[in-house]
Structures are given as structure tokens and as C-alpha cells.
Scaffold this active site. Structure first.
Site, mmCIF file in Angstrom:
data_model
loop_
_atom_site.group_PDB
_atom_site.id
_atom_site.type_symbol
_atom_site.label_atom_id
_atom_site.label_comp_id
_atom_site.label_asym_id
_atom_site.label_seq_id
_atom_site.Cartn_x
_atom_site.Cartn_y
_atom_site.Cartn_z
ATOM 1 N N THR A 163 41.571 44.302 44.934
ATOM 2 C CA THR A 163 40.450 45.035 45.530
ATOM 3 C C THR A 163 39.898 44.305 46.746
ATOM 4 O O THR A 163 39.968 43.068 46.817
ATOM 5 C CB THR A 163 39.341 45.197 44.473
ATOM 6 O OG1 THR A 163 38.152 45.655 45.116
ATOM 7 C CG2 THR A 163 39.001 43.881 43.777
ATOM 8 N N ASP A 164 39.297 45.072 47.652
ATOM 9 C CA ASP A 164 38.642 44.437 48.807
ATOM 10 C C ASP A 164 37.420 43.626 48.382
ATOM 11 O O ASP A 164 36.905 42.815 49.159
ATOM 12 C CB ASP A 164 38.255 45.489 49.863
ATOM 13 C CG ASP A 164 37.303 46.560 49.356
ATOM 14 O OD1 ASP A 164 36.919 46.544 48.178
ATOM 15 O OD2 ASP A 164 36.927 47.433 50.170
ATOM 16 N N GLU A 165 36.940 43.840 47.136
ATOM 17 C CA GLU A 165 35.746 43.111 46.692
ATOM 18 C C GLU A 165 35.992 41.606 46.585
ATOM 19 O O GLU A 165 35.045 40.837 46.519
ATOM 20 C CB GLU A 165 35.245 43.657 45.351
ATOM 21 C CG GLU A 165 34.783 45.085 45.459
ATOM 22 C CD GLU A 165 33.829 45.519 44.360
ATOM 23 O OE1 GLU A 165 33.292 44.658 43.646
ATOM 24 O OE2 GLU A 165 33.631 46.731 44.229
ATOM 25 N N TYR A 187 32.962 40.992 38.092
ATOM 26 C CA TYR A 187 34.167 41.810 38.287
ATOM 27 C C TYR A 187 35.025 41.254 39.420
ATOM 28 O O TYR A 187 36.212 40.970 39.247
ATOM 29 C CB TYR A 187 33.778 43.273 38.587
ATOM 30 C CG TYR A 187 34.921 44.055 39.211
ATOM 31 C CD1 TYR A 187 36.046 44.398 38.472
ATOM 32 C CD2 TYR A 187 34.888 44.425 40.561
ATOM 33 C CE1 TYR A 187 37.111 45.089 39.062
ATOM 34 C CE2 TYR A 187 35.937 45.112 41.154
ATOM 35 C CZ TYR A 187 37.050 45.444 40.393
ATOM 36 O OH TYR A 187 38.104 46.117 40.974
ATOM 37 N N LYS A 220 38.804 39.466 39.458
ATOM 38 C CA LYS A 220 39.948 39.998 40.228
ATOM 39 C C LYS A 220 40.487 38.917 41.182
ATOM 40 O O LYS A 220 41.703 38.804 41.373
ATOM 41 C CB LYS A 220 39.521 41.241 41.023
ATOM 42 C CG LYS A 220 39.191 42.462 40.186
ATOM 43 C CD LYS A 220 40.377 43.039 39.430
ATOM 44 C CE LYS A 220 41.402 43.703 40.299
ATOM 45 N NZ LYS A 220 42.490 44.348 39.501
HETATM 46 P P1 NAD Z 1 39.874 52.539 35.541
HETATM 47 O O1 NAD Z 1 38.752 51.802 34.918
HETATM 48 O O2 NAD Z 1 39.725 53.985 35.833
HETATM 49 O O3 NAD Z 1 41.179 52.394 34.620
HETATM 50 C C1 NAD Z 1 41.554 51.179 34.049
HETATM 51 C C2 NAD Z 1 42.665 51.465 33.032
HETATM 52 O O4 NAD Z 1 43.091 50.198 32.504
HETATM 53 C C3 NAD Z 1 42.225 52.317 31.841
HETATM 54 O O5 NAD Z 1 43.211 53.268 31.547
HETATM 55 C C4 NAD Z 1 42.079 51.304 30.711
HETATM 56 O O6 NAD Z 1 42.309 51.862 29.425
HETATM 57 C C5 NAD Z 1 43.165 50.299 31.081
HETATM 58 N N1 NAD Z 1 42.906 48.961 30.523
HETATM 59 C C6 NAD Z 1 41.737 48.263 30.569
HETATM 60 N N2 NAD Z 1 41.879 47.104 29.893
HETATM 61 C C7 NAD Z 1 43.164 47.057 29.453
HETATM 62 C C8 NAD Z 1 43.916 46.126 28.691
HETATM 63 N N3 NAD Z 1 43.350 44.982 28.267
HETATM 64 N N4 NAD Z 1 45.201 46.408 28.411
HETATM 65 C C9 NAD Z 1 45.762 47.571 28.819
HETATM 66 N N5 NAD Z 1 45.101 48.500 29.544
HETATM 67 C C10 NAD Z 1 43.821 48.249 29.846
HETATM 68 O O7 NAD Z 1 40.252 51.723 36.845
HETATM 69 P P2 NAD Z 1 40.705 52.232 38.294
HETATM 70 O O8 NAD Z 1 39.513 52.595 39.073
HETATM 71 O O9 NAD Z 1 41.817 53.206 38.125
HETATM 72 O O10 NAD Z 1 41.287 50.876 38.893
HETATM 73 C C11 NAD Z 1 42.631 50.512 38.664
HETATM 74 C C12 NAD Z 1 42.904 49.183 39.340
HETATM 75 O O11 NAD Z 1 42.637 49.289 40.745
HETATM 76 C C13 NAD Z 1 42.007 48.053 38.853
HETATM 77 O O12 NAD Z 1 42.771 46.881 38.780
HETATM 78 C C14 NAD Z 1 40.927 47.918 39.927
HETATM 79 O O13 NAD Z 1 40.453 46.602 40.000
HETATM 80 C C15 NAD Z 1 41.710 48.305 41.161
HETATM 81 N N6 NAD Z 1 40.962 48.913 42.263
HETATM 82 C C16 NAD Z 1 40.140 49.994 42.027
HETATM 83 C C17 NAD Z 1 39.505 50.607 43.108
HETATM 84 C C18 NAD Z 1 38.617 51.819 42.908
HETATM 85 O O14 NAD Z 1 37.964 52.264 43.854
HETATM 86 N N7 NAD Z 1 38.550 52.409 41.712
HETATM 87 C C19 NAD Z 1 39.693 50.125 44.399
HETATM 88 C C20 NAD Z 1 40.528 49.012 44.590
HETATM 89 C C21 NAD Z 1 41.159 48.435 43.517
HETATM 90 O O1 DAU Z 2 35.865 48.437 46.782
HETATM 91 C C1 DAU Z 2 36.719 48.624 45.709
HETATM 92 C C2 DAU Z 2 35.925 48.737 44.421
HETATM 93 O O2 DAU Z 2 35.276 50.001 44.448
HETATM 94 C C3 DAU Z 2 36.796 48.603 43.187
HETATM 95 O O3 DAU Z 2 37.348 47.312 43.140
HETATM 96 C C4 DAU Z 2 35.986 48.868 41.913
HETATM 97 O O4 DAU Z 2 36.834 48.858 40.782
HETATM 98 C C5 DAU Z 2 35.344 50.236 42.035
HETATM 99 O O5 DAU Z 2 34.529 50.494 40.914
HETATM 100 C C6 DAU Z 2 34.497 50.326 43.313
HETATM 101 O O6 DAU Z 2 33.367 49.441 43.230
HETATM 102 P P1 DAU Z 2 31.906 49.868 43.743
HETATM 103 O O7 DAU Z 2 30.911 49.030 43.059
HETATM 104 O O8 DAU Z 2 31.864 49.927 45.232
HETATM 105 O O9 DAU Z 2 31.877 51.400 43.217
HETATM 106 P P2 DAU Z 2 30.724 52.259 42.509
HETATM 107 O O10 DAU Z 2 31.211 53.660 42.462
HETATM 108 O O11 DAU Z 2 30.228 51.639 41.255
HETATM 109 O O12 DAU Z 2 29.538 52.182 43.570
HETATM 110 C C7 DAU Z 2 29.704 52.604 44.913
HETATM 111 C C8 DAU Z 2 28.396 52.335 45.642
HETATM 112 O O13 DAU Z 2 27.386 53.229 45.143
HETATM 113 C C9 DAU Z 2 27.847 50.931 45.422
HETATM 114 O O14 DAU Z 2 27.239 50.485 46.622
HETATM 115 C C10 DAU Z 2 26.801 51.116 44.338
HETATM 116 C C11 DAU Z 2 26.273 52.516 44.585
HETATM 117 N N1 DAU Z 2 25.843 53.277 43.396
HETATM 118 C C12 DAU Z 2 26.672 53.337 42.324
HETATM 119 C C13 DAU Z 2 26.321 54.051 41.195
HETATM 120 C C14 DAU Z 2 27.234 54.099 40.000
HETATM 121 C C15 DAU Z 2 24.630 53.957 43.413
HETATM 122 O O15 DAU Z 2 23.879 53.915 44.411
HETATM 123 N N2 DAU Z 2 24.280 54.666 42.296
HETATM 124 C C16 DAU Z 2 25.060 54.730 41.178
HETATM 125 O O16 DAU Z 2 24.644 55.372 40.175
#
Ligand code: NAD
Ligand code: DAU
Length: 339
Positions: free
Chosen positions: A125-127, A153, A157
Site C-alpha cells: 500500500t502507499d500508506e 496497519y 504492511k
Molecule cells: P479486505 O479486507 O477487503 O480483504 C482481505 C481478505 O483477506 C479477506 O477476504 C479476509 O478474509 C482475508 N484474510 C484476512 N486475514 C487472513 C488470514 N490470516 N489468512 C487468510 N486470509 C485472510 O482487503 P482489501 O481492501 O481487498 O485489500 C487487499 C490487500 O490490498 C491488502 O493487503 C491491503 O493491504 C492491500 N491494499 C488495499 C487497498 C485498498 O484501497 N483497499 C489499497 C492498497 C493496498
Molecule cells: O491508500 C491505500 C489504503 O486505502 C489501503 O492500504 C487500506 O487498506 C484502505 O483501507 C485505504 O485506507 P484509508 O484509511 O485511506 O481508507 P478509508 O476508506 O478507511 O478512509 C478513506 C478516507 O476517508 C480517510 O481519510 C478517512 C476518511 N473517512 C473514513 C471513514 C471510514 C471518513 O472521513 N469517514 C469514515 O467514516
């Protein structure tokens, strides 16, 4: 070609499974997922009957289970999406983030080392780069930006990324890492900003915006992320990190107002609530490397992607209504009642 996709019952992993089965009908895709609150078999229901697809319920941190899967399946590639992914939950309870994201990644790396693999890909992730200031729109995260994490988190990562790179340098494991910005699109769990706002707005519930809503995220349609990973596992250089992002920066308030407009609801629903602890201000990816080396470009602009996403949530109500009617209710109460 046989690919293990961990976390394939989640948001991005699920979209990746669908895309790979459609694009490569000859490939065998195995989803390894232990179905946490974020994993959903309904996300996989469109592919369950596909003979090239197999689901295995297992925890990536369970060494014996993971080794057994490698012995039985002999995969060529592993793409690790499995993670605890929600920043707010990591602030409430960091332990499981360390267990899954760091220990789990370590177990997968050990399995790849023991049984052999042509590619281990870590979905990061970019985080891991921390955040950028709002008053420096000229700054972007490159692959050389130092790791500088804010939340449990992102720290877990970053720890995983460091482990992955160490297995490359020390043991010669053929690894790649991608670091993507915020994804949105179908099958996004409704604890995250965009699906949460869609679900609440449809129910005429308050739309919680943290702080002043000024934080900036760099949104990417999930299919564009999946295409980038496909390119990296096939053509990316071993030992390299690739940033993925499409120059789609929006403040949270802009995103919330866009959704309100799309749904024809009132901005009076917006409620400013207590900010997230340690809240990162701005994320912005420089995708030059993946563009120049692998020819990747995002194809879905935000205005089009958000319309497609809203339409998907309207047409697939049962998918998310099932989720928000369950244990999500107590999560929501806990996270939002004292904000
Ligand atoms: P998500 O939370 O929707 O899904 C995570 C999945 O992993 C679920 O199906 C869960 O059951 C499974 N999981 C969790 N713990 C596990 C374990 N111990 N063993 C096996 N499976 C397990 O997550 P997402 O948003 O789809 O993110 C997927 C990946 O991409 C993550 O690694 C996250 O850090 C990364 N990522 C997410 C975003 C985003 O915006 N959502 C952006 C950049 C990177
Ligand atoms: O940048 C990549 C990341 O993006 C991934 O690595 C993470 O897995 C993914 O969850 C996401 O993280 P964020 O924290 O950016 O996403 P989230 O949707 O939780 O929040 C997006 C923005 O909105 C953040 O600035 C917090 C804000 N927010 C979030 C929620 C849930 C609100 O203002 N209100 C809310 O209720």
C-alpha cells in the site's frame, strides 16, 4: 500456470480472481482465505462452478496448513492480498494486524522458499510512505520515498514489505511488491469510506466525515489495480517495487459530495465527527515506473468509476445488506457512537 491468491474472498483479491479466470481460461486459480469478517463467499459465488477455480479455507499464519497446500498444489505464483486492511480497526486492536500482516507474510515466504515458486508477489500500500503535506501538491510518493508509517496497519504492511525484500536479498526468492493508492469499486466492504457513504446515504443516515474532510486520497478503480498486478507478475522485474496510482486526488469531502449528488440526496446528511488518530493528510502516487517499464495506465477515470460503483451497489443490494445487517451493526455502533 497455477496461481495461489491469498485473501481472494476480500475486495481487491475477489476482483483479481474474477479478472484472472476470465482473462486466462487456462490458468488454475486457488483462493486461500480464512474468511475473516472481511472475507465473503458471496464475492466468489460467480466463479465457484468454474473448474479452474478452487477455494481453500486457511489462515496464512498457520504454517502447517500453508505447507500442506504447497505440497498438494505446487503453485507457480503466489499473490498475497490477505491482510487486515482497515486503519480504524488497527487503532482499536493492533495485535491481529501484526499476526496476519507480518507473521502471515513470513509463513508464506517460508513456504515459497521451502517448496519453490517462480514469483511471490506482495500486495502492499502507499500508506507505507506515510503522508504528504496539503500545501505541496508538487510532491508524490515514488518507489524511493522512505518508509515512514503512521498507523499500526501501515506499520504492519511496511514490516511485511521489509520481510519480503529480505527474502529476496538473503535467499534469492523471486519477489515483487506493488504499492497502490486507495481502491474503490464492486465488493468493497462497507466499513470503508466510499461504500459506507453509499449505504448510509441510501438509508438517509448521517454521513460521518472525519475532521474537516480535507484529507486527500488518490482513488483508483479496482480493475485498474488488478491489471497492474497482472502485468507485474508476468513482466515485472524480480526484486522491484512498483507504485500504482492514477493521479486521481480528491478530498474526502469532494468524494462524499460526489456520491450524494449521484444518489440525489441532501448534503445536510454530512456530519463532521472526531478525527482518526494519526490521520494521514494526503496520499499521492507517482506511477512513472510502472507506466514506463510495463506500459500500465489506468483506464477508468474517477467520474466514470464512481458512477459504475454507485450503480453496482444499487444493483447488488443483497451483497452489502447481508453484511451490514450482521455483526457490522455492533462494529458501527462502537466506532461511530462516541465520535
Ligand atoms: P479486505 O479486507 O477487503 O480483504 C482481505 C481478505 O483477506 C479477506 O477476504 C479476509 O478474509 C482475508 N484474510 C484476512 N486475514 C487472513 C488470514 N490470516 N489468512 C487468510 N486470509 C485472510 O482487503 P482489501 O481492501 O481487498 O485489500 C487487499 C490487500 O490490498 C491488502 O493487503 C491491503 O493491504 C492491500 N491494499 C488495499 C487497498 C485498498 O484501497 N483497499 C489499497 C492498497 C493496498
Ligand atoms: O491508500 C491505500 C489504503 O486505502 C489501503 O492500504 C487500506 O487498506 C484502505 O483501507 C485505504 O485506507 P484509508 O484509511 O485511506 O481508507 P478509508 O476508506 O478507511 O478512509 C478513506 C478516507 O476517508 C480517510 O481519510 C478517512 C476518511 N473517512 C473514513 C471513514 C471510514 C471518513 O472521513 N469517514 C469514515 O467514516
Amino acid at each position: 500456470m497455477k496461481i495461489i491468491v491469498t485473501g481472494g474472498a476480500g475486495f481487491i483479491g475477489g476482483n483479481f480472481v474474477h479478472m484472472m479466470l476470465e482473462k486466462y481460461p487456462d490458468y488454475s486459480i486457488i483462493c486461500l482465505d480464512n474468511l475473516t469478517y472481511a472475507g465473503n463467499m458471496e464475492t466468489l459465488s460467480p466463479v465457484m462452478d468454474n473448474p479452474k477455480f478452487k477455494f481453500i479455507k486457511a489462515d496464512i499464519a498457520d504454517r502447517a496448513a500453508v505447507y500442506k497446500i504447497f505440497e498438494d498444489e505446487k503453485p507457480d505464483i503466489l499473490v498475497n492480498f490477505a491482510a487486515e486492511s482497515h486503519v480504524d480497526r488497527s487503532i482499536e486492536d493492533p495485535g491481529i494486524f501484526i499476526q496476519t500482516n507480518v507473521v502471515g507474510t513470513g509463513v508464506l515466504l517460508d513456504a515459497c522458499r521451502k517448496y519453490g515458486i517462480t514469483r511471490y508477489h506482495q500486495v502492499s500500500t502507499d500508506e507505507v510512505y506515510g503522508d504528504l503535506p496539503l500545501d505541496r501538491p508538487d510532491l508524490f510518493f515514488t518507489e524511493d520515498t522512505p518508509l515512514h508509517t503512521s498507523s499500526p496497519y501501515s506499520s504492519s504492511k511496511a514490516g511485511a514489505d521489509l520481510l519480503v525484500m529480505s527474502y529476496h536479498r538473503t535467499f534469492g526468492l523471486p519477489v515483487t511488491i506493488s504499492r497502490c493508492s486507495n481502491n474503490y469499486g464492486p465488493y468493497h466492504f462497507p466499513e470503508k469510506l466510499i461504500p459506507l457513504i453509499i449505504a448510509n446515504a441510501l438509508a438517509e443516515k448521517q454521513l460521518p466525515v472525519y475532521g474537516k474532510g480535507e484529507n486527500v486520497r488518490d482513488w483508483l478503480y479496482v480493475e485498474d489495480h488488478c491489471h497492474a498486478i497482472d502485468l507485474i507478475i508476468h513482466n515485472g522485474r524480480v526484486g522491484e517495487v512498483y507504485n500504482i496510482g492514477g493521479h486521481n486526488e480528491r478530498t474526502n469531502l469532494q468524494v462524499v459530495k460526489t456520491i450524494i449528488k449521484e444518489l440525489g440526496k441532501s448534503e445536510d446528511l454530512i456530519t463532521y465527527v472526531t478525527d482518526r488518530l494519526g490521520h494521514d493528510m494526503r496520499y499521492a502516487i507517482d506511477p512513472t515506473k510502472i507506466h514506463d517499464e510495463l506500459g500500465w495506465e489506468p483506464t477508468t477515470l474517477f467520474d466514470e468509476g464512481i458512477k459504475k460503483t454507485v450503480k453496482w451497489y444499487l444493483e447488488n443490494k443483497s451483497w452489502w445488506e447481508n453484511i451490514i445487517s450482521g455483526e457490522y451493526q455492533s462494529y458501527y455502533k462502537k466506532m461511530y457512537s462516541d465520535r
